[in-house]
Design a protein around this motif. Structure first.
Motif, PDB file in Angstrom:
ATOM      1  N   LEU A  99       8.238  -5.403 -12.822  1.00 47.12           N
ATOM      2  CA  LEU A  99       8.255  -6.845 -12.584  1.00 47.12           C
ATOM      3  C   LEU A  99       9.045  -7.194 -11.321  1.00 47.12           C
ATOM      4  O   LEU A  99       8.630  -8.072 -10.539  1.00 47.12           O
ATOM      5  CB  LEU A  99       8.859  -7.572 -13.787  1.00 47.12           C
ATOM      6  CG  LEU A  99       7.937  -7.714 -15.003  1.00 47.12           C
ATOM      7  CD1 LEU A  99       8.732  -8.140 -16.229  1.00 47.12           C
ATOM      8  CD2 LEU A  99       6.834  -8.719 -14.719  1.00 47.12           C
ATOM      9  N   ARG A 100      10.151  -6.529 -11.092  1.00 46.84           N
ATOM     10  CA  ARG A 100      10.937  -6.782  -9.883  1.00 46.84           C
ATOM     11  C   ARG A 100      10.101  -6.457  -8.636  1.00 46.84           C
ATOM     12  O   ARG A 100      10.133  -7.207  -7.650  1.00 46.84           O
ATOM     13  CB  ARG A 100      12.212  -5.942  -9.909  1.00 46.84           C
ATOM     14  CG  ARG A 100      13.214  -6.402 -10.967  1.00 46.84           C
ATOM     15  CD  ARG A 100      14.298  -5.355 -11.215  1.00 46.84           C
ATOM     16  NE  ARG A 100      15.205  -5.203 -10.057  1.00 46.84           N
ATOM     17  CZ  ARG A 100      16.139  -4.248  -9.994  1.00 46.84           C
ATOM     18  NH1 ARG A 100      16.297  -3.391 -11.011  1.00 46.84           N
ATOM     19  NH2 ARG A 100      16.921  -4.168  -8.939  1.00 46.84           N
ATOM     20  N   ARG A 101       9.361  -5.364  -8.700  1.00 42.39           N
ATOM     21  CA  ARG A 101       8.503  -5.001  -7.572  1.00 42.39           C
ATOM     22  C   ARG A 101       7.398  -6.041  -7.379  1.00 42.39           C
ATOM     23  O   ARG A 101       7.124  -6.481  -6.256  1.00 42.39           O
ATOM     24  CB  ARG A 101       7.892  -3.620  -7.846  1.00 42.39           C
ATOM     25  CG  ARG A 101       7.090  -2.996  -6.679  1.00 42.39           C
ATOM     26  CD  ARG A 101       5.610  -3.369  -6.675  1.00 42.39           C
ATOM     27  NE  ARG A 101       4.963  -3.212  -7.947  1.00 42.39           N
ATOM     28  CZ  ARG A 101       4.387  -2.078  -8.362  1.00 42.39           C
ATOM     29  NH1 ARG A 101       4.403  -1.008  -7.616  1.00 42.39           N
ATOM     30  NH2 ARG A 101       3.776  -2.062  -9.543  1.00 42.39           N
ATOM     31  N   ASP A 102       6.746  -6.465  -8.474  1.00 43.30           N
ATOM     32  CA  ASP A 102       5.647  -7.428  -8.369  1.00 43.30           C
ATOM     33  C   ASP A 102       6.114  -8.769  -7.812  1.00 43.30           C
ATOM     34  O   ASP A 102       5.434  -9.394  -6.992  1.00 43.30           O
ATOM     35  CB  ASP A 102       5.005  -7.647  -9.748  1.00 43.30           C
ATOM     36  CG  ASP A 102       4.222  -6.433 -10.218  1.00 43.30           C
ATOM     37  OD1 ASP A 102       3.981  -5.520  -9.399  1.00 43.30           O
ATOM     38  OD2 ASP A 102       3.835  -6.408 -11.400  1.00 43.30           O
ATOM     39  N   ILE A 103       7.288  -9.221  -8.251  1.00 44.12           N
ATOM     40  CA  ILE A 103       7.832 -10.489  -7.754  1.00 44.12           C
ATOM     41  C   ILE A 103       8.107 -10.398  -6.253  1.00 44.12           C
ATOM     42  O   ILE A 103       7.768 -11.308  -5.480  1.00 44.12           O
ATOM     43  CB  ILE A 103       9.101 -10.865  -8.536  1.00 44.12           C
ATOM     44  CG1 ILE A 103       8.738 -11.216  -9.982  1.00 44.12           C
ATOM     45  CG2 ILE A 103       9.833 -12.021  -7.858  1.00 44.12           C
ATOM     46  CD1 ILE A 103       9.944 -11.340 -10.905  1.00 44.12           C
ATOM     47  N   ALA A 104       8.689  -9.280  -5.837  1.00 44.08           N
ATOM     48  CA  ALA A 104       8.974  -9.103  -4.410  1.00 44.08           C
ATOM     49  C   ALA A 104       7.687  -9.092  -3.584  1.00 44.08           C
ATOM     50  O   ALA A 104       7.627  -9.688  -2.500  1.00 44.08           O
ATOM     51  CB  ALA A 104       9.760  -7.811  -4.200  1.00 44.08           C
ATOM     52  N   LEU A 108       7.414   5.526  -7.096  1.00 39.38           N
ATOM     53  CA  LEU A 108       7.771   4.125  -6.892  1.00 39.38           C
ATOM     54  C   LEU A 108       8.935   4.001  -5.909  1.00 39.38           C
ATOM     55  O   LEU A 108       8.976   3.076  -5.078  1.00 39.38           O
ATOM     56  CB  LEU A 108       8.126   3.462  -8.223  1.00 39.38           C
ATOM     57  CG  LEU A 108       8.414   1.965  -8.181  1.00 39.38           C
ATOM     58  CD1 LEU A 108       7.236   1.192  -7.570  1.00 39.38           C
ATOM     59  CD2 LEU A 108       8.715   1.432  -9.590  1.00 39.38           C
ATOM     60  N   THR A 109       9.894   4.934  -5.966  1.00 44.06           N
ATOM     61  CA  THR A 109      11.012   4.917  -5.020  1.00 44.06           C
ATOM     62  C   THR A 109      10.500   5.031  -3.589  1.00 44.06           C
ATOM     63  O   THR A 109      10.939   4.298  -2.691  1.00 44.06           O
ATOM     64  CB  THR A 109      11.990   6.075  -5.314  1.00 44.06           C
ATOM     65  OG1 THR A 109      12.374   6.044  -6.693  1.00 44.06           O
ATOM     66  CG2 THR A 109      13.235   5.974  -4.436  1.00 44.06           C
ATOM     67  N   VAL A 110       9.560   5.961  -3.380  1.00 44.88           N
ATOM     68  CA  VAL A 110       8.991   6.150  -2.038  1.00 44.88           C
ATOM     69  C   VAL A 110       8.238   4.895  -1.601  1.00 44.88           C
ATOM     70  O   VAL A 110       8.331   4.461  -0.447  1.00 44.88           O
ATOM     71  CB  VAL A 110       8.057   7.384  -2.028  1.00 44.88           C
ATOM     72  CG1 VAL A 110       7.311   7.487  -0.706  1.00 44.88           C
ATOM     73  CG2 VAL A 110       8.859   8.652  -2.289  1.00 44.88           C
ATOM     74  N   GLU A 111       7.493   4.294  -2.527  1.00 41.64           N
ATOM     75  CA  GLU A 111       6.730   3.080  -2.191  1.00 41.64           C
ATOM     76  C   GLU A 111       7.665   1.965  -1.728  1.00 41.64           C
ATOM     77  O   GLU A 111       7.411   1.306  -0.704  1.00 41.64           O
ATOM     78  CB  GLU A 111       5.926   2.614  -3.410  1.00 41.64           C
ATOM     79  CG  GLU A 111       5.161   1.310  -3.185  1.00 41.64           C
ATOM     80  CD  GLU A 111       4.568   0.753  -4.475  1.00 41.64           C
ATOM     81  OE1 GLU A 111       4.360  -0.484  -4.528  1.00 41.64           O
ATOM     82  OE2 GLU A 111       4.327   1.532  -5.424  1.00 41.64           O
ATOM     83  N   ILE A 112       8.776   1.751  -2.471  1.00 37.87           N
ATOM     84  CA  ILE A 112       9.697   0.676  -2.113  1.00 37.87           C
ATOM     85  C   ILE A 112      10.378   0.990  -0.783  1.00 37.87           C
ATOM     86  O   ILE A 112      10.601   0.096   0.052  1.00 37.87           O
ATOM     87  CB  ILE A 112      10.754   0.467  -3.221  1.00 37.87           C
ATOM     88  CG1 ILE A 112      10.064   0.091  -4.545  1.00 37.87           C
ATOM     89  CG2 ILE A 112      11.738  -0.615  -2.819  1.00 37.87           C
ATOM     90  CD1 ILE A 112       9.211  -1.143  -4.480  1.00 37.87           C
ATOM     91  N   ALA A 113      10.697   2.266  -0.560  1.00 37.11           N
ATOM     92  CA  ALA A 113      11.316   2.653   0.717  1.00 37.11           C
ATOM     93  C   ALA A 113      10.380   2.361   1.888  1.00 37.11           C
ATOM     94  O   ALA A 113      10.805   1.878   2.944  1.00 37.11           O
ATOM     95  CB  ALA A 113      11.679   4.135   0.695  1.00 37.11           C
ATOM     96  N   ASP A 114       9.105   2.655   1.713  1.00 37.13           N
ATOM     97  CA  ASP A 114       8.132   2.381   2.779  1.00 37.13           C
ATOM     98  C   ASP A 114       8.031   0.884   3.067  1.00 37.13           C
ATOM     99  O   ASP A 114       7.949   0.467   4.233  1.00 37.13           O
ATOM    100  CB  ASP A 114       6.757   2.922   2.389  1.00 37.13           C
ATOM    101  CG  ASP A 114       6.702   4.441   2.387  1.00 37.13           C
ATOM    102  OD1 ASP A 114       7.603   5.052   2.981  1.00 37.13           O
ATOM    103  OD2 ASP A 114       5.772   5.005   1.784  1.00 37.13           O
TER     104      ASP A 114
END
Length: 533
Positions: A475-480, A513-519
């Motif tokens: 959810l945090r990722r989707d909101i961002a 997911l960590t790599v995705e957010i880093a990108d």
């Protein structure tokens, strides 16, 4: 699984109707994952392998001609399949969601037919005339225009079925019918067809006159019993003027119908364009309110909508019913029935079938299979039974994965309410369905509403779970990502940086997911000219 598959891709699911030319089935195209209509041409139309092959070639020629009728009122024909026995020809067509004109005329078998509102009858006839104008320009003559071949779709669009099929079966050319009987339906057959004379577009205009007469009067043009009596009446008997049957019919409309029903084709209107122009005074104007329905059942689509609201956008989805506040008493519901062993086995088989369809990415059919079983189970067990909710959840998921977000949204919203009643508003199923509904809203362009809903769900999850639980992290990722899509880069960054730090600790630097957010963070920090919201 379906018992019969055609050409390795079309499955016959359930019969829809049976008519003079064949049986129609609701089918499924396994290659394109979409529902279709499949018409089986009657066996007596194809009496030998040689005739079957010739018939298939004729169909392909006619289908190419029919495909030139570029109008939304003509359902598309997708394929023609001759089976290995050479006994059956299947026509695969666009499946139209609507109501045949026969249902308007005779909503309940045995009842006296209602008279449609004047504007409704004129709107149907005007739309049919429009379709005929495009067909006759090709030229294609329908030859079998009748209420069962006319469907009013849910948005009010009139569709004319079976163009080209009549031409394929005509006895004077192909000799394909076993009985040698005339092609057409006697209640709507022009005098020249009965006499086996030359068929021109004006034969379709006569049939349209028969249909319009019936729509306005609620009666067949001629009441003769038996084929011979009907044919004699069409050839020799004058029709009863409409105003003698229904006094409020405008004189101009009565004159048009009598003109369409002239015995001599040369004395009828010149073409369907003339028919349309003469119908225009009886059509509603843009912005006009709908006519009272009178005796028309509520489920019948309104054919005047196209004229009252031309090129109108799709109607908004109905707002979901308000959900009770936490702690409020739940509304009364039917007491669920017992899950019998027979029903349990049926549900188990549906789940197995559903899983197989999902493995093949046949999302549309998976949704249909789960939805049909959910409806049946709900009648026996109640809408909030866990088995019913599980089926409806699977239907919603398959709609979501198939990209049908508009259909998935109300499913998830209804499920969220049902789970809130049965497991509580903070239960995992209730929150998951609320989150999925919000994602559907985001896909439909309702970003502001989606953001509010996702944040509300995240707040509830934080009261019962860790901020780095699987549900909270997603959810945090989707909101961002929604904030980024709205150009609110600074707000998105304020969410993504602590999310990335949490993922490094909990999941590690190599987690997907960590790599995705880093990108994403790298693009935000170092991308050229990114706006800072």
């Amino acid at each position: 699984m379906p018992e019969q598959q055609i050409a390795g891709r079309y499955e016959l699911l359930e019969p829809i109707s049976s008519g003079g030319m064949g049986h129609v089935w609701r089918g499924y195209d396994a290659v394109l994952d979409r529902p279709v209509a499949v018409k089986l041409i009657r066996r007596e139309s194809v009496t030998s392998p040689a005739l079957a092959v010739e018939f298939e070639k004729r169909f392909q020629r006619e289908a190419r001609v029919t495909a030139r009728i570029q109008h939304p009122g003509v359902p598309q024909v997708f394929d023609a399949v001759l089976d290995q026995s050479f006994h059956h020809l299947y026509l695969v067509m666009e499946l139209v969601d609507g109501v045949t004109l026969t249902k308007y005329l005779r909503p309940t078998p045995g009842e006296v037919a209602p008279s449609l509102p004047i504007g409704w009858a004129a709107a149907v006839a005007a739309q049919v005339a429009t379709v005929l104008s495009w067909a006759h320009d090709v030229p294609v003559v329908h030859r079998d225009l009748k209420p069962s071949n006319i469907i009013v779709a849910r948005d009010g669009t009139v569709k004319v079925l079976d163009f080209g099929i009549a031409a394929m079966l005509r006895t004077d050319v192909t000799k394909l019918t076993a009985t040698g009987s005339l092609l057409g339906t006697y209640q709507y057959m022009s005098p020249e067809q009965i006499r086996k004379g030359q068929i021109t577009p004006r034969a379709d205009l006569y049939a349209l006159g028969c249909v319009l007469h019936e729509l306005l009067s609620g009666q067949l043009l001629f009441p003769g019993e038996g084929e011979y009596a009907l044919m004699t009446q069409h050839v020799t008997q004058a029709p009863t003027p409409l105003r003698e049957l229904r006094s409020e019919v405008p004189a101009g409309l009565e004159d048009l119908v009598l003109h369409l029903l002239r015995k001599d084709p040369g004395e009828r209107p010149a073409d369907s364009q003339e028919v349309y122009e003469r119908l225009r005074p009886f059509l509603p104007a843009p912005g006009e309110r709908p006519e009272p329905r009178g005796g028309v059942p509520r489920q019948m689509p309104d054919p005047t909508r196209l004229f009252r609201q031309p090129y109108a956008p799709r109607s908004r989805a109905a707002a979901p019913a308000p959900q009770p506040a936490p702690g409020a008493p739940a509304p009364a519901h039917p007491v669920p029935g017992l899950l019998s062993e027979e029903l349990r086995e049926e549900i188990r088989e549906v789940h197995t079938h559903y899983d197989a369809l999902m493995d093949e990415e046949r999302f549309a059919q998976a949704a249909e299979v789960a939805g049909e079983m959910a409806d049946r189970a709900a009648r026996a067990l109640g809408a909030d039974h866990r088995a019913v909710l599980a089926l409806r959840t699977r239907r919603a998921v398959s709609l979501l994965l198939g990209g049908d977000f508009r259909a998935a949204l109300p499913e998830f919203e209804t499920l969220a309410g049902a789970y809130a009643r049965t497991v509580g508003p903070t239960g995992r199923q209730a929150l998951d369905c609320r989150a999925q509904a919000a994602r559907c809203r985001a896909e439909l362009g309702q970003a502001t509403e989606a953001l509010a809903d996702l944040r509300a769900v995240l707040d509830l999850i934080r009261t019962t779970e860790s901020d780095v639980s699987e549900g909270a992290v997603v959810l945090r990722r989707d909101i961002a990502m929604l904030l980024l899509a709205q150009g609110k880069t600074a707000e998105a960054l304020a969410l993504l940086e602590p999310l990335h730090a949490d993922l490094l600790v909990v999941q590690g630097p190599d987690d997907e997911l960590t790599v995705e957010i880093a990108d994403i963070l790298a693009v935000i920090r170092f991308g050229p000219d990114l706006p800072q919201g």
